[in-house]
Design an enzyme around this catalytic site. Sequence first.
Site, PDB file in Angstrom:
ATOM      1  N   SER A  52     -46.039  10.479  47.969  1.00  0.00           N
ATOM      2  CA  SER A  52     -44.853   9.731  47.518  1.00  0.00           C
ATOM      3  C   SER A  52     -44.279   8.909  48.663  1.00  0.00           C
ATOM      4  O   SER A  52     -43.993   7.715  48.515  1.00  0.00           O
ATOM      5  CB  SER A  52     -43.794  10.700  46.978  1.00  0.00           C
ATOM      6  OG  SER A  52     -44.311  11.466  45.920  1.00  0.00           O
ATOM      7  N   LYS A 179     -47.267  22.438  46.651  1.00  0.00           N
ATOM      8  CA  LYS A 179     -46.096  21.883  47.324  1.00  0.00           C
ATOM      9  C   LYS A 179     -44.956  21.865  46.317  1.00  0.00           C
ATOM     10  O   LYS A 179     -45.059  21.245  45.254  1.00  0.00           O
ATOM     11  CB  LYS A 179     -46.365  20.466  47.833  1.00  0.00           C
ATOM     12  CG  LYS A 179     -45.126  19.822  48.467  1.00  0.00           C
ATOM     13  CD  LYS A 179     -45.325  18.348  48.775  1.00  0.00           C
ATOM     14  CE  LYS A 179     -44.052  17.754  49.387  1.00  0.00           C
ATOM     15  NZ  LYS A 179     -44.131  16.290  49.591  1.00  0.00           N
TER      16      LYS A 179
END
Length: 337
Positions: A52, A179
């Site tokens: 991201s 994650k």
Amino acid sequence: MASSVVRPLQPGIYAPIPTFFAPETEDLDLQSFSSHVIRLAKAGVRPLLSGSMGEAHHLSHAERATLIKTARRALDDAGFTSIPIIAGTGAGSTRETIQLSIEAAEAGADYAIVICSGYFAGALVGNKKALKAFWSEVAEKSPIPVIIYNYPGASGGIDLDSDLITELATESPNIAGVKLTCGNVGKLTRITATVSDPSFATLHPRKNPYAPFLVLGGFTDFILPSAFVDAHGAITGLANVAPYAIEKLFELSEKSKKDLSLLPEAQRLQGIIARADFTIAKASIAGTKFLLEKLYGYGGKPRKPLPPIEADAAAALWEHPHTVELVRLERELSGKL
């Protein structure tokens, strides 16, 4: 060609590396990218590419491969041959995600991290069967181990619960961790209670023996409590800005479990870093790039249409007490006062 060098996936701090762009053309700025990867490696922080923070959705397949090859070359040339590369390979479809995972392996990535696209979140949120099938198939067909990326904010609200993640951990031997950018510490605790139990590795061996199932936070504000439930560190954007400080926090957190005299210092660092994470995360990618520009002389702007940080917001971020305190700590620990 994928490398034959074994680079184990280990507990610790990982940073989702920003992708840097030339100011006029928006072409990849590979010099700044290489410099940043090495800067973090010297602090003990390992790279995650095309996540991201790396603006993966702004990158072509070829650009993703170029970043992997560039990072591997830079790490090897600097003597960091054992540092693994994690590459983001999540895409709109299962098919493309698998293809990106294959391409990442061919370019030299050691591990993939995969988020489920939120484009059709209306059909996927809460659909446990479909979500389980997505990660199961990707893991089965990927040539490198896969880490689950749970980030509701970037996937239309898709948020895997601890039961589903634990099922994937036990049933998919090529899945090597998760994650948790959902920031749910309770979820982290529940997953860790299963995968960090000494019996887990025996009962559920991994396809790759060098890729144990790691439970990693997506922020730095719970590294210390995570350590005490036997989680494994964090993948965090703030490690781009303050790698020495966050690596030191992880080190102290782990040592505190055996030596409680270290706990007060770990708590002090956790407070400074948690406050900074709360403030800096709100400025997102553009804010992180601005801080890198201020601190290290590179950073630049995101690719369009993602806007740069406004001048007044940038000044406020730089002058914010939480940022000032973190920068002071980072300079102390890096020896660059």
